[in-house]
Design a protein around this motif. Structure first.
Motif, PDB file in Angstrom:
ATOM      1  N   ALA A 174     -47.859 -38.755   9.282  1.00 55.29           N
ATOM      2  CA  ALA A 174     -48.570 -39.757   8.475  1.00 55.29           C
ATOM      3  C   ALA A 174     -49.343 -40.703   9.388  1.00 55.29           C
ATOM      4  CB  ALA A 174     -47.581 -40.551   7.631  1.00 55.29           C
ATOM      5  N   PHE A 175     -50.526 -41.085   8.952  1.00 53.02           N
ATOM      6  CA  PHE A 175     -51.429 -42.015   9.636  1.00 53.02           C
ATOM      7  C   PHE A 175     -51.942 -41.492  10.977  1.00 53.02           C
ATOM      8  CE2 PHE A 175     -48.712 -44.557   6.860  1.00 53.02           C
ATOM      9  CZ  PHE A 175     -49.686 -45.179   6.074  1.00 53.02           C
ATOM     10  N   SER A 176     -51.786 -40.193  11.259  1.00 53.21           N
ATOM     11  CA  SER A 176     -52.258 -39.635  12.533  1.00 53.21           C
ATOM     12  C   SER A 176     -53.602 -38.923  12.400  1.00 53.21           C
ATOM     13  CB  SER A 176     -51.223 -38.663  13.105  1.00 53.21           C
ATOM     14  OG  SER A 176     -51.127 -37.496  12.284  1.00 53.21           O
ATOM     15  N   GLY A 177     -54.019 -38.588  11.180  1.00 53.46           N
ATOM     16  CA  GLY A 177     -55.241 -37.815  10.978  1.00 53.46           C
ATOM     17  C   GLY A 177     -56.502 -38.639  11.119  1.00 53.46           C
ATOM     18  N   LYS A 178     -57.560 -38.003  11.599  1.00 51.43           N
ATOM     19  CA  LYS A 178     -58.808 -38.726  11.876  1.00 51.43           C
ATOM     20  C   LYS A 178     -59.569 -39.169  10.629  1.00 51.43           C
ATOM     21  CE  LYS A 178     -61.166 -34.342  12.671  1.00 51.43           C
ATOM     22  NZ  LYS A 178     -61.876 -33.546  13.662  1.00 51.43           N
ATOM     23  N   TYR A 179     -59.216 -38.682   9.457  1.00 48.87           N
ATOM     24  CA  TYR A 179     -59.963 -39.055   8.246  1.00 48.87           C
ATOM     25  C   TYR A 179     -59.217 -40.018   7.324  1.00 48.87           C
ATOM     26  CZ  TYR A 179     -62.827 -35.111   9.731  1.00 48.87           C
ATOM     27  OH  TYR A 179     -63.599 -34.256  10.458  1.00 48.87           O
ATOM     28  N   VAL A 180     -58.049 -40.472   7.734  1.00 45.75           N
ATOM     29  CA  VAL A 180     -57.272 -41.387   6.883  1.00 45.75           C
ATOM     30  C   VAL A 180     -58.099 -42.631   6.557  1.00 45.75           C
ATOM     31  CG1 VAL A 180     -55.220 -42.845   6.749  1.00 45.75           C
ATOM     32  CG2 VAL A 180     -55.060 -40.574   7.742  1.00 45.75           C
ATOM     33  N   ASP A 181     -58.761 -43.189   7.563  1.00 44.29           N
ATOM     34  CA  ASP A 181     -59.546 -44.417   7.373  1.00 44.29           C
ATOM     35  C   ASP A 181     -61.050 -44.163   7.347  1.00 44.29           C
ATOM     36  OD1 ASP A 181     -57.316 -46.149   7.240  1.00 44.29           O
ATOM     37  OD2 ASP A 181     -57.117 -46.036   9.424  1.00 44.29           O
ATOM     38  N   ASN A 182     -61.451 -42.941   7.079  1.00 43.51           N
ATOM     39  CA  ASN A 182     -62.881 -42.627   7.023  1.00 43.51           C
ATOM     40  C   ASN A 182     -63.468 -43.133   5.700  1.00 43.51           C
ATOM     41  OD1 ASN A 182     -65.423 -41.543   7.545  1.00 43.51           O
ATOM     42  ND2 ASN A 182     -64.864 -39.536   6.749  1.00 43.51           N
ATOM     43  N   HIS A 183     -64.489 -43.982   5.778  1.00 42.96           N
ATOM     44  CA  HIS A 183     -65.120 -44.538   4.577  1.00 42.96           C
ATOM     45  C   HIS A 183     -66.592 -44.155   4.475  1.00 42.96           C
ATOM     46  CE1 HIS A 183     -61.486 -46.766   3.796  1.00 42.96           C
ATOM     47  NE2 HIS A 183     -61.499 -47.175   5.045  1.00 42.96           N
ATOM     48  N   GLN A 184     -67.012 -43.172   5.271  1.00 35.85           N
ATOM     49  CA  GLN A 184     -68.397 -42.714   5.217  1.00 35.85           C
ATOM     50  C   GLN A 184     -68.597 -41.809   4.004  1.00 35.85           C
ATOM     51  OE1 GLN A 184     -69.967 -41.262   9.026  1.00 35.85           O
ATOM     52  NE2 GLN A 184     -68.063 -41.975   9.962  1.00 35.85           N
ATOM     53  N   ARG A 185     -69.850 -41.683   3.589  1.00 38.65           N
ATOM     54  CA  ARG A 185     -70.201 -40.809   2.460  1.00 38.65           C
ATOM     55  C   ARG A 185     -70.460 -39.401   2.977  1.00 38.65           C
ATOM     56  NH1 ARG A 185     -67.936 -42.747  -1.478  1.00 38.65           N
ATOM     57  NH2 ARG A 185     -68.405 -44.895  -1.905  1.00 38.65           N
ATOM     58  N   GLY A 186     -69.900 -38.422   2.265  1.00 39.51           N
ATOM     59  CA  GLY A 186     -70.106 -37.039   2.654  1.00 39.51           C
ATOM     60  C   GLY A 186     -69.146 -36.112   1.942  1.00 39.51           C
ATOM     61  N   VAL A 187     -69.007 -34.923   2.507  1.00 42.72           N
ATOM     62  CA  VAL A 187     -68.179 -33.882   1.908  1.00 42.72           C
ATOM     63  C   VAL A 187     -67.191 -33.364   2.954  1.00 42.72           C
ATOM     64  CG1 VAL A 187     -68.195 -31.582   0.855  1.00 42.72           C
ATOM     65  CG2 VAL A 187     -69.987 -33.220   0.277  1.00 42.72           C
ATOM     66  N   TYR A 188     -65.959 -33.154   2.519  1.00 43.21           N
ATOM     67  CA  TYR A 188     -64.909 -32.611   3.367  1.00 43.21           C
ATOM     68  C   TYR A 188     -64.847 -31.097   3.146  1.00 43.21           C
ATOM     69  CZ  TYR A 188     -63.448 -37.447   3.990  1.00 43.21           C
ATOM     70  OH  TYR A 188     -63.424 -38.782   4.298  1.00 43.21           O
ATOM     71  N   HIS A 189     -64.943 -30.353   4.244  1.00 42.48           N
ATOM     72  CA  HIS A 189     -64.947 -28.890   4.209  1.00 42.48           C
ATOM     73  C   HIS A 189     -63.638 -28.351   4.784  1.00 42.48           C
ATOM     74  CE1 HIS A 189     -69.494 -28.296   3.846  1.00 42.48           C
ATOM     75  NE2 HIS A 189     -69.339 -29.608   3.925  1.00 42.48           N
ATOM     76  N   CYS A 190     -63.332 -27.098   4.482  1.00 41.47           N
ATOM     77  CA  CYS A 190     -62.179 -26.409   5.049  1.00 41.47           C
ATOM     78  C   CYS A 190     -62.458 -26.124   6.528  1.00 41.47           C
ATOM     79  CB  CYS A 190     -61.932 -25.101   4.302  1.00 41.47           C
ATOM     80  SG  CYS A 190     -60.599 -24.099   4.995  1.00 41.47           S
ATOM     81  N   VAL A 191     -61.516 -26.466   7.397  1.00 38.48           N
ATOM     82  CA  VAL A 191     -61.675 -26.243   8.829  1.00 38.48           C
ATOM     83  C   VAL A 191     -61.685 -24.751   9.167  1.00 38.48           C
ATOM     84  CG1 VAL A 191     -59.221 -26.305   9.480  1.00 38.48           C
ATOM     85  CG2 VAL A 191     -60.940 -27.114  11.094  1.00 38.48           C
ATOM     86  N   CYS A 192     -61.115 -23.921   8.300  1.00 39.06           N
ATOM     87  CA  CYS A 192     -61.035 -22.485   8.570  1.00 39.06           C
ATOM     88  C   CYS A 192     -62.284 -21.714   8.150  1.00 39.06           C
ATOM     89  CB  CYS A 192     -59.832 -21.887   7.847  1.00 39.06           C
ATOM     90  SG  CYS A 192     -58.235 -22.486   8.427  1.00 39.06           S
ATOM     91  N   CYS A 193     -62.892 -22.095   7.013  1.00 40.58           N
ATOM     92  CA  CYS A 193     -63.982 -21.278   6.468  1.00 40.58           C
ATOM     93  C   CYS A 193     -65.206 -22.068   6.014  1.00 40.58           C
ATOM     94  CB  CYS A 193     -63.470 -20.439   5.308  1.00 40.58           C
ATOM     95  SG  CYS A 193     -63.081 -21.402   3.823  1.00 40.58           S
ATOM     96  N   ASN A 194     -65.174 -23.380   6.175  1.00 41.03           N
ATOM     97  CA  ASN A 194     -66.299 -24.255   5.819  1.00 41.03           C
ATOM     98  C   ASN A 194     -66.536 -24.387   4.314  1.00 41.03           C
ATOM     99  OD1 ASN A 194     -68.151 -26.102   6.898  1.00 41.03           O
ATOM    100  ND2 ASN A 194     -69.827 -24.680   6.573  1.00 41.03           N
ATOM    101  N   ASN A 195     -65.586 -23.971   3.491  1.00 39.33           N
ATOM    102  CA  ASN A 195     -65.674 -24.129   2.041  1.00 39.33           C
ATOM    103  C   ASN A 195     -65.697 -25.625   1.706  1.00 39.33           C
ATOM    104  OD1 ASN A 195     -65.593 -23.535  -0.711  1.00 39.33           O
ATOM    105  ND2 ASN A 195     -63.402 -23.099  -0.728  1.00 39.33           N
ATOM    106  N   GLU A 196     -66.591 -26.058   0.835  1.00 39.05           N
ATOM    107  CA  GLU A 196     -66.656 -27.459   0.420  1.00 39.05           C
ATOM    108  C   GLU A 196     -65.486 -27.756  -0.510  1.00 39.05           C
ATOM    109  OE1 GLU A 196     -70.538 -28.016  -1.310  1.00 39.05           O
ATOM    110  OE2 GLU A 196     -71.438 -28.338   0.664  1.00 39.05           O
ATOM    111  N   LEU A 197     -64.670 -28.760  -0.133  1.00 40.68           N
ATOM    112  CA  LEU A 197     -63.430 -29.018  -0.856  1.00 40.68           C
ATOM    113  C   LEU A 197     -63.394 -30.340  -1.613  1.00 40.68           C
ATOM    114  CD1 LEU A 197     -61.020 -27.829   1.966  1.00 40.68           C
ATOM    115  CD2 LEU A 197     -61.677 -26.555  -0.097  1.00 40.68           C
TER     116      LEU A 197
END
Length: 165
Positions: free
Chosen positions: A66-89
């Motif tokens: 918990a609290f170790s991931g780089k996107y926990v505090d990310n407040h930018q606008r955009g889309v999160y993709h799958c790290v394995c296949c780039n699928n938009e999630l």
């Protein structure tokens, strides 16, 4: 009862018993064969593509601290993709502060991009979230999120790549 009727009833009972055993044992291999993923790779191919942490979380169903991931505090606008296949999630539009230590979303970008399946590991019963394209373990979904869905998709940041708008 005629022998043929008894044989049919015994066969039905046997099939029901096998189904119950599969559920009780949490037979993930059986669940994954039900859904054919578009992208299938060997364990060695995944190991070459991913970091050891990405591999452990996405392919071996691990969890980051918990609290170790780089996107926990990310407040930018955009889309999160799958790290394995780039699928938009997930979209940043559905991200919210859950206080749990993992990026949380009240909805996936599209229901056709994620697969929710039963997870009975670790002595708990939860709904596991997978990438529908490659089967990557993303995290879990809970019924304690905000409106309009009431869902909290609690996702490992390691399983995601953020693409800024």
């Amino acid at each position: 009862m005629k022998p043929r009727e008894l044989k049919g009833k015994m066969k039905n009972l046997l099939l029901l018993s096998v189904a119950i055993i599969n559920v009780a044992c949490n037979d993930y291999a059986a669940e994954e064969t039900v859904h054919k993923f578009e992208i299938m790779k060997t364990e060695e191919e995944w190991k070459k593509q991913l970091t050891s942490e990405q591999y452990q979380i996405t392919r071996k169903k691990g969890t980051e601290r918990a609290f170790s991931g780089k996107y926990v505090d990310n407040h930018q606008r955009g889309v999160y993709h799958c790290v394995c296949c780039n699928n938009e999630l997930f979209s940043s539009n559905t991200k919210f502060e859950s206080g749990t230590g993992w990026p949380s979303f009240w909805s996936p970008l599209s229901d056709s991009n994620v697969l929710v399946t039963l997870d009975k590991s670790e002595g708990m019963t939860r709904d596991e979230v997978l990438c529908k394209k490659c089967g990557a373990h993303l995290g879990h979904v809970f019924d304690d999120g905000p409106e309009p869905t009431g869902k909290r998709y609690c996702i490992n940041a390691t399983s995601l790549v953020f693409v800024k708008k």
